[in-house]
Scaffold this motif. Structure first.
Motif, PDB file in Angstrom:
ATOM      1  N   PHE A 100       0.812  -1.208   0.240  1.00  0.00           N
ATOM      2  CA  PHE A 100      -0.012  -0.004   0.022  1.00  0.00           C
ATOM      3  C   PHE A 100       0.797   1.381  -0.190  1.00  0.00           C
ATOM      4  O   PHE A 100       0.562   2.044  -0.773  1.00  0.00           O
ATOM      5  N   PHE A 101       1.887   1.243   0.921  1.00  0.00           N
ATOM      6  CA  PHE A 101       2.861   2.405   0.947  1.00  0.00           C
ATOM      7  C   PHE A 101       3.622   2.469  -0.531  1.00  0.00           C
ATOM      8  O   PHE A 101       3.947   3.693  -0.906  1.00  0.00           O
ATOM      9  N   LEU A 102       3.804   1.475  -1.100  1.00  0.00           N
ATOM     10  CA  LEU A 102       4.532   1.412  -2.478  1.00  0.00           C
ATOM     11  C   LEU A 102       3.680   2.057  -3.332  1.00  0.00           C
ATOM     12  O   LEU A 102       4.090   2.967  -4.285  1.00  0.00           O
ATOM     13  N   PHE A 113       9.836   5.009  10.247  1.00  0.00           N
ATOM     14  CA  PHE A 113      10.659   3.544  10.022  1.00  0.00           C
ATOM     15  C   PHE A 113      10.117   2.437   8.923  1.00  0.00           C
ATOM     16  O   PHE A 113      10.640   1.599   8.655  1.00  0.00           O
ATOM     17  N   PHE A 114       8.628   2.784   8.536  1.00  0.00           N
ATOM     18  CA  PHE A 114       7.893   1.810   7.911  1.00  0.00           C
ATOM     19  C   PHE A 114       7.181   2.791   6.509  1.00  0.00           C
ATOM     20  O   PHE A 114       7.651   2.228   5.422  1.00  0.00           O
ATOM     21  N   GLY A 115       6.614   3.518   6.842  1.00  0.00           N
ATOM     22  CA  GLY A 115       6.013   4.291   5.854  1.00  0.00           C
ATOM     23  C   GLY A 115       6.803   5.154   4.938  1.00  0.00           C
ATOM     24  O   GLY A 115       6.686   4.809   3.535  1.00  0.00           O
ATOM     25  N   LEU A 169      10.794   4.070  -1.787  1.00  0.00           N
ATOM     26  CA  LEU A 169      10.848   2.979  -2.527  1.00  0.00           C
ATOM     27  C   LEU A 169      10.011   2.882  -4.021  1.00  0.00           C
ATOM     28  O   LEU A 169      10.263   2.873  -5.332  1.00  0.00           O
ATOM     29  N   GLY A 170       8.695   3.228  -3.660  1.00  0.00           N
ATOM     30  CA  GLY A 170       7.685   3.399  -4.819  1.00  0.00           C
ATOM     31  C   GLY A 170       7.996   4.467  -5.880  1.00  0.00           C
ATOM     32  O   GLY A 170       7.904   4.529  -6.818  1.00  0.00           O
ATOM     33  N   TYR A 171       8.440   5.414  -4.962  1.00  0.00           N
ATOM     34  CA  TYR A 171       8.593   6.825  -5.867  1.00  0.00           C
ATOM     35  C   TYR A 171       9.873   6.553  -6.723  1.00  0.00           C
ATOM     36  O   TYR A 171       9.881   6.862  -7.854  1.00  0.00           O
ATOM     37  N   TYR A 172      11.000   5.903  -6.192  1.00  0.00           N
ATOM     38  CA  TYR A 172      12.213   5.526  -6.890  1.00  0.00           C
ATOM     39  C   TYR A 172      12.111   4.567  -7.940  1.00  0.00           C
ATOM     40  O   TYR A 172      12.375   4.796  -9.146  1.00  0.00           O
ATOM     41  N   LEU A 194      10.718  -7.931  -1.946  1.00  0.00           N
ATOM     42  CA  LEU A 194       9.522  -8.852  -2.421  1.00  0.00           C
ATOM     43  C   LEU A 194       8.334  -7.860  -2.773  1.00  0.00           C
ATOM     44  O   LEU A 194       7.806  -8.003  -4.092  1.00  0.00           O
ATOM     45  N   CYS A 195       8.026  -6.835  -2.078  1.00  0.00           N
ATOM     46  CA  CYS A 195       6.915  -5.993  -2.338  1.00  0.00           C
ATOM     47  C   CYS A 195       7.302  -4.995  -3.625  1.00  0.00           C
ATOM     48  O   CYS A 195       6.261  -5.079  -4.571  1.00  0.00           O
ATOM     49  N   PRO A 196       8.262  -4.530  -3.664  1.00  0.00           N
ATOM     50  CA  PRO A 196       8.560  -3.994  -5.047  1.00  0.00           C
ATOM     51  C   PRO A 196       8.452  -4.725  -6.291  1.00  0.00           C
ATOM     52  O   PRO A 196       7.988  -4.346  -7.314  1.00  0.00           O
ATOM     53  N   LEU A 197       8.979  -5.958  -6.210  1.00  0.00           N
ATOM     54  CA  LEU A 197       8.855  -6.697  -7.513  1.00  0.00           C
ATOM     55  C   LEU A 197       7.335  -7.253  -7.738  1.00  0.00           C
ATOM     56  O   LEU A 197       7.099  -7.361  -8.710  1.00  0.00           O
TER      57      LEU A 197
END
Length: 299
Positions: free
Chosen positions: A49-51, A164-166, A172-175, A223-226
């Motif tokens: 969700f954050f990503l 530390f989480f959000g 990472l999603g922005y990147y 895992l999540c970004p993939l």
């Protein structure tokens, strides 16, 4: 506006996975299968969700009015849902804890202030750090710090927050969006995806052996970004009159009310309640979406 409908449906899956986390134990208390679902696979939901939020944030970052409206909307939604849940926790916590709930969120609502803080951190750091690689490194370092804090046995609010989480997953999603890593070769993508999934299950198994719940796994940062990249590589765009992503948000916000008040979870074997909790949550979420079309303060 065209939307990636596959990503929208993926959001619904993520919301249902969150329900598995909050309806433990799915089977008996010592069930490894239930643990790996709720405290392994289910843990991909919130980071994703954050990503996703970070991935689409670039559309607003260069528009001050748009980003202010977005942040204000998140804040309003947080206030509304905090009031909705107020009767469920007001008489069960101490007065000093009430302040903590107000700032950091009740139960699953912590996601909203964490999202707000994570976005604000990204906006602030972008003014001083122009290099996207350095921005990503800052997120990685903060996530590792959060991972260490959790493994030190500190309360979950110390590390389950925007710092530390959000922020680590938002940046990472922005990147990913800015650097165009949706073009990674499929074969390489699937190999790394499989390895990171196995790693997540192994990390979850370590928690099972020690009976310690974890929110932050190192494997999630790979895992999540993939998962998001896989969906974006096979995006199916369509003009949707009905915003499926809002249905996912509705499920996320309302499911604790369902699991706590309508279909209360038990100490064990909640696998029998899980389908009903999911169905009722979806039905209520549809109703919430319809209401939100008029007042626009719920989602």
């Amino acid at each position: 506006m065209e939307r990636n409908i596959r990503l929208d449906y993926f959001r619904i899956i993520l919301s249902l996975l969150v329900i598995t986390v909050h309806t433990q134990s799915l089977f008996s208390n010592d069930s490894l299968t239930g643990w790996l679902i709720s405290n392994g696979i289910g843990r991909v939901a919130v980071p994703c969700f954050f990503l996703i939020s970070g991935y689409y944030l670039h559309f607003r970052l260069d528009d001050n009015k748009a980003i202010k409206r977005y942040l204000l909307h998140i804040f309003i939604v947080y206030i509304v849902w905090s009031f909705i849940y107020l009767p469920t926790y007001y008489n069960t916590i101490e007065a000093r804890s009430l302040i903590t709930f107000a700032i950091m969120g009740y139960y699953h609502l912590w996601y909203l202030p964490a999202l707000l803080l994570g976005i604000l951190m990204l906006l602030a750091l972008k003014k001083f750090i122009k290099n996207n690689n350095l921005l990503l490194v800052s997120g990685i370092l903060l996530y590792i710090t959060g991972y260490i804090l959790e493994n030190c046995g500190l309360p979950y609010r110390v590390f389950c927050n925007g710092i530390f989480f959000g922020f680590p997953f938002i940046v990472l999603g922005y990147y990913i969006q800015k650097m165009g890593y949706v073009n990674v070769k499929s074969l390489h993508l699937y190999i790394i995806l499989f390895i990171s999934l196995i790693t997540l299950l192994l990390e979850s198994y370590q928690g099972y052996k020690t009976n310690i719940y974890h929110n932050l796994f190192l494997s999630l940062y790979i895992l999540c970004p993939l998962l998001i990249i896989c969906i974006q590589k096979r995006a199916k765009y369509n003009i949707e009159k009905y915003d499926i992503s809002k249905l996912a948000a509705g499920i996320y916000f309302v499911h604790i009310l369902v699991a706590g008040q309508i279909i209360p979870i038990a100490e064990t074997n909640n696998i029998y309640r899980l389908p009903f909790i999911m169905i009722v949550s979806v039905l209520l979420a549809i109703f919430i979406v319809l209401i939100d079309k008029r007042i626009k303060i719920l989602l």
